[in-house]
Write a protein that holds these residues in place. Structure first.
Motif, PDB file in Angstrom:
ATOM      1  N   LEU A  71       0.724  -1.720   0.111  1.00 42.39           N
ATOM      2  CA  LEU A  71      -0.079   0.124  -0.686  1.00 42.39           C
ATOM      3  C   LEU A  71       0.803   1.133   0.003  1.00 42.39           C
ATOM      4  CD1 LEU A  71      -2.590  -1.231   2.380  1.00 42.39           C
ATOM      5  CD2 LEU A  71      -2.391  -1.872   0.226  1.00 42.39           C
ATOM      6  N   ASN A  72       1.943   1.578  -0.556  1.00 43.77           N
ATOM      7  CA  ASN A  72       2.860   2.213  -1.161  1.00 43.77           C
ATOM      8  C   ASN A  72       3.905   2.366  -2.431  1.00 43.77           C
ATOM      9  OD1 ASN A  72       5.451   0.956  -0.407  1.00 43.77           O
ATOM     10  ND2 ASN A  72       4.615   0.689   1.549  1.00 43.77           N
ATOM     11  N   PRO A  73       4.295   3.594  -2.928  1.00 40.66           N
ATOM     12  CA  PRO A  73       4.986   3.445  -4.263  1.00 40.66           C
ATOM     13  C   PRO A  73       6.521   2.159  -3.885  1.00 40.66           C
ATOM     14  CG  PRO A  73       4.373   5.258  -3.828  1.00 40.66           C
ATOM     15  CD  PRO A  73       4.530   4.346  -2.361  1.00 40.66           C
ATOM     16  N   VAL A  74       6.357   1.389  -3.301  1.00 42.08           N
ATOM     17  CA  VAL A  74       7.467   0.859  -3.726  1.00 42.08           C
ATOM     18  C   VAL A  74       7.134  -0.863  -4.235  1.00 42.08           C
ATOM     19  CG1 VAL A  74       9.254  -1.223  -1.699  1.00 42.08           C
ATOM     20  CG2 VAL A  74       8.271   1.772  -1.306  1.00 42.08           C
ATOM     21  N   THR A  75       8.040  -1.140  -4.906  1.00 43.93           N
ATOM     22  CA  THR A  75       7.422  -1.916  -6.144  1.00 43.93           C
ATOM     23  C   THR A  75       8.571  -3.501  -4.728  1.00 43.93           C
ATOM     24  OG1 THR A  75       9.394  -2.759  -6.703  1.00 43.93           O
ATOM     25  CG2 THR A  75       8.468  -1.530  -8.135  1.00 43.93           C
ATOM     26  N   GLU A  76       7.505  -4.512  -5.106  1.00 46.17           N
ATOM     27  CA  GLU A  76       7.999  -6.081  -4.637  1.00 46.17           C
ATOM     28  C   GLU A  76       9.264  -6.193  -4.533  1.00 46.17           C
ATOM     29  OE1 GLU A  76       7.293 -11.146  -5.166  1.00 46.17           O
ATOM     30  OE2 GLU A  76       5.933  -9.726  -6.588  1.00 46.17           O
ATOM     31  N   GLU A  77      10.050  -5.985  -6.043  1.00 44.53           N
ATOM     32  CA  GLU A  77      11.587  -6.438  -6.125  1.00 44.53           C
ATOM     33  C   GLU A  77      12.299  -5.063  -4.621  1.00 44.53           C
ATOM     34  OE1 GLU A  77       9.640  -7.702  -9.279  1.00 44.53           O
ATOM     35  OE2 GLU A  77       9.958  -5.586  -8.500  1.00 44.53           O
ATOM     36  N   LYS A  78      11.884  -3.954  -4.480  1.00 43.14           N
ATOM     37  CA  LYS A  78      12.364  -3.133  -3.958  1.00 43.14           C
ATOM     38  C   LYS A  78      11.854  -3.217  -2.079  1.00 43.14           C
ATOM     39  CE  LYS A  78      12.922   0.382  -7.594  1.00 43.14           C
ATOM     40  NZ  LYS A  78      12.863   2.496  -7.239  1.00 43.14           N
ATOM     41  N   LEU A  79      10.951  -4.368  -2.326  1.00 43.48           N
ATOM     42  CA  LEU A  79      10.672  -4.006  -1.221  1.00 43.48           C
ATOM     43  C   LEU A  79      11.367  -5.394  -0.672  1.00 43.48           C
ATOM     44  CD1 LEU A  79       8.178  -4.427   1.346  1.00 43.48           C
ATOM     45  CD2 LEU A  79       6.830  -6.140   0.515  1.00 43.48           C
ATOM     46  N   MET A  80      12.291  -6.785  -1.210  1.00 42.93           N
ATOM     47  CA  MET A  80      12.760  -7.508  -1.355  1.00 42.93           C
ATOM     48  C   MET A  80      14.441  -6.993  -0.710  1.00 42.93           C
ATOM     49  SD  MET A  80      10.342  -9.541  -0.128  1.00 42.93           S
ATOM     50  CE  MET A  80      10.999 -10.882  -0.079  1.00 42.93           C
ATOM     51  N   LEU A  81      14.618  -6.348  -1.553  1.00 46.94           N
ATOM     52  CA  LEU A  81      16.301  -5.461  -1.562  1.00 46.94           C
ATOM     53  C   LEU A  81      16.316  -4.448  -0.450  1.00 46.94           C
ATOM     54  CD1 LEU A  81      18.648  -3.839  -2.583  1.00 46.94           C
ATOM     55  CD2 LEU A  81      17.121  -2.496  -3.911  1.00 46.94           C
ATOM     56  N   LEU A  82      14.625  -4.422   0.152  1.00 51.52           N
ATOM     57  CA  LEU A  82      15.227  -3.620   1.842  1.00 51.52           C
ATOM     58  C   LEU A  82      14.991  -4.300   2.202  1.00 51.52           C
ATOM     59  CD1 LEU A  82      14.784  -0.862   3.056  1.00 51.52           C
ATOM     60  CD2 LEU A  82      12.008  -1.255   3.510  1.00 51.52           C
ATOM     61  N   GLY A  83      14.985  -5.701   2.837  1.00 50.49           N
ATOM     62  CA  GLY A  83      14.613  -6.793   3.693  1.00 50.49           C
ATOM     63  C   GLY A  83      16.117  -7.008   3.915  1.00 50.49           C
ATOM     64  N   ASP A  84      16.866  -7.099   2.499  1.00 48.55           N
ATOM     65  CA  ASP A  84      18.462  -8.011   2.286  1.00 48.55           C
ATOM     66  C   ASP A  84      19.563  -6.823   2.906  1.00 48.55           C
ATOM     67  OD1 ASP A  84      17.812 -10.097   0.982  1.00 48.55           O
ATOM     68  OD2 ASP A  84      18.255  -9.021  -1.480  1.00 48.55           O
ATOM     69  N   ILE A  85      18.650  -5.510   2.216  1.00 42.10           N
ATOM     70  CA  ILE A  85      20.050  -4.210   3.365  1.00 42.10           C
ATOM     71  C   ILE A  85      19.818  -4.290   4.590  1.00 42.10           C
ATOM     72  CG2 ILE A  85      19.736  -1.725   3.458  1.00 42.10           C
ATOM     73  CD1 ILE A  85      18.690  -1.567  -0.048  1.00 42.10           C
ATOM     74  N   CYS A  86      18.737  -5.387   5.177  1.00 42.62           N
ATOM     75  CA  CYS A  86      18.813  -4.679   6.266  1.00 42.62           C
ATOM     76  C   CYS A  86      19.560  -6.161   7.132  1.00 42.62           C
ATOM     77  CB  CYS A  86      16.967  -4.601   7.102  1.00 42.62           C
ATOM     78  SG  CYS A  86      15.858  -3.210   6.716  1.00 42.62           S
ATOM     79  N   ARG A  87      19.911  -6.424   6.162  1.00 39.95           N
ATOM     80  CA  ARG A  87      20.279  -7.861   6.940  1.00 39.95           C
ATOM     81  C   ARG A  87      19.516  -8.726   8.166  1.00 39.95           C
ATOM     82  NH1 ARG A  87      26.281  -4.981   7.839  1.00 39.95           N
ATOM     83  NH2 ARG A  87      26.342  -3.456   5.913  1.00 39.95           N
ATOM     84  N   LEU A  88      18.482  -8.857   7.033  1.00 36.64           N
ATOM     85  CA  LEU A  88      18.190  -9.565   8.082  1.00 36.64           C
ATOM     86  C   LEU A  88      18.183 -10.604   8.407  1.00 36.64           C
ATOM     87  CD1 LEU A  88      14.153  -8.174   6.720  1.00 36.64           C
ATOM     88  CD2 LEU A  88      15.041  -7.734   9.123  1.00 36.64           C
ATOM     89  N   GLY A  89      17.917 -11.584   9.708  1.00 39.18           N
ATOM     90  CA  GLY A  89      17.674 -12.844   9.900  1.00 39.18           C
ATOM     91  C   GLY A  89      17.275 -13.311  10.882  1.00 39.18           C
ATOM     92  N   LYS A  90      17.051 -15.424  10.788  1.00 38.87           N
ATOM     93  CA  LYS A  90      16.159 -16.012  11.146  1.00 38.87           C
ATOM     94  C   LYS A  90      16.298 -16.089  12.904  1.00 38.87           C
ATOM     95  CE  LYS A  90      15.004 -21.242  12.528  1.00 38.87           C
ATOM     96  NZ  LYS A  90      13.962 -20.610  10.974  1.00 38.87           N
ATOM     97  N   GLY A  91      14.376 -15.197  13.516  1.00 34.17           N
ATOM     98  CA  GLY A  91      13.908 -15.271  15.068  1.00 34.17           C
ATOM     99  C   GLY A  91      14.468 -13.528  15.428  1.00 34.17           C
TER     100      GLY A  91
END
Length: 248
Positions: free
Chosen positions: A16-36
């Protein structure tokens, strides 16, 4: 626009904003998300960020939103992706949510800084829930060029409601936050977000009688949204998600 009108306009959107699916997942990569890792997302909408990140990175999270329509879609999406046990969705006023202090690795408000009365207030709203060293994500418009009076009037804004990119940086720094990264919308993603609403509203108007209680408002919104986007927002208004961490 009432909440009901947003539910109609964004009925076909997952994000519900102007971010694409690809950029949404890029953002997760940038944040270095991990399990838990835990995330709190205020004004989460349909929860696409929470559920996609839970699926890819093994994160858990809580989303808060006023719209039961959006939250129902979020829960269905979580079940579809097999992460219903990893995320929870709470109906309520995101600006008044009582979050556990220091409990989250990521706290976010993407495109809804009105919940804190603006950018600075939303930072202060999110800050108590963030663990030391954690990341804060803010989705916020900015001006590509100084906004003419027509753009302000069309969007119902005051001159200082948003700033330039550099001015937005100034606001982050004044609030004691370091800007680490950003993922910005482009013209095409803005178009997909805005024009997708036009199609959804047009079909809704075709499917409902002309004297429906929401019909006049939706016709007016459709006419205003199209003209405002094409005349003003494509040129002047940018939008991005900014990755922040407490300074020092």
């Amino acid at each position: 626009m009432s909440l009901r009108h947003h539910e109609i306009a964004e009925s076909r959107h997952r994000i519900l904003n102007p971010v694409t699916e690809e950029k949404l997942m890029l953002l997760g990569d940038i944040c270095r998300l991990g399990k838990g890792q835990r995330q709190l997302d205020l004004a989460c909408g349909k929860g696409e960020m929470l559920v996609r990140w839970a699926e890819r990175y093994g994160t858990t999270g809580t989303g808060v939103d006023l719209s039961e329509v959006f939250l129902t879609a979020a829960r269905e999406r979580a079940a579809e992706l097999g992460v219903a046990d990893a995320v929870e969705f709470v109906r309520g006023d995101a600006g008044a949510y009582d979050a556990e202090p220091g409990a989250y690795d990521v706290v976010s408000c993407i495109g809804a800084t009105w919940i804190g009365g603006g950018l600075t207030g939303t930072i202060e709203l999110l800050r108590p829930a963030l663990r030391p060293g954690g990341l804060m994500l803010i989705g916020e418009p900015y001006w590509n060029e100084p906004a003419p009076e027509g753009a302000l009037e069309a969007n119902g804004l005051e001159p200082d409601d948003f700033a330039s990119l550099a001015g937005t940086l100034d606001r982050f720094e004044a609030a004691g936050m370091d800007l680490l990264e950003m993922v910005l919308a482009d013209g095409d993603s803005w178009d997909r977000y805005a024009a997708g609403q036009w199609f959804a509203i047009s079909d809704w108007l075709r499917d409902h009688p002309a004297d429906h209680p929401d019909a006049d408002d939706m016709r007016a919104f459709l006419a205003h949204a199209r003209r405002t986007h094409l005349e003003w927002n494509r040129r002047y208004l940018g939008w991005g998600v900014f990755v922040l961490r407490a300074a020092g």
